[in-house]
Scaffold this active site. Sequence first.
Site: not given
Length: 147
Positions: A9, A49, A57, A85, A91, A102, A112, A115, A126
């Site tokens: 990100k 998303y 948010f 993961r 998250t 993270r 964070n 993804h 995706e």
Amino acid sequence: MQRSLVLLKPDAIQRGLVGEIIARLEKRGLKIVAMKTMQLDETILKEHYAHLASKPFFPEIVSYMTICPVVALIVEGPNAIAALRNTLGATNPLEAVPWTIRGDYALSIGFNLIHASDGEEAAVAEIKRFFKEEEVLNYNKIDSNLL
Ligand code: UDP
Ligand code: MG
């Protein structure tokens, strides 16, 4: 063998953590089969998303994710989705344990860093959303029998 989409990100780029994060994925044993920089926009984020599009948010997520390009990758490996993961951590970085990406590099859920797809069905959708077929390269690693 599984594939997952990974997005580094904008905070990963801004903080100069792209190389360090990719190194962790490589050291975990995951194989990079596609990689590019991309400027995201609201349209693709509403798809990506969709489960969060109605949250209050969501505009903040769009601002965050469009502030500069992201690095998009497809990584491959046995049980790649679960392995990723675990490597990412929770998250919310405050709940992410140390030695996760993270848990080691992030402090807030709003920033964070990374993804990864959360399941096989999501991964397929995706990968198709972010990559054209010709951008994905199939090759063997000489040590692949060790994984
Ligand atoms: N997010 C946020 N606030 C929340 C929940 C999510 O800012 O309360 C953002 C955060 O960047 C997160 C992303 O939305 O990584 C997607 O949320 P998801 O629940 O899918 O978490 P992930 O799969 O990224 O761990
Ligand atoms: Mg998710």
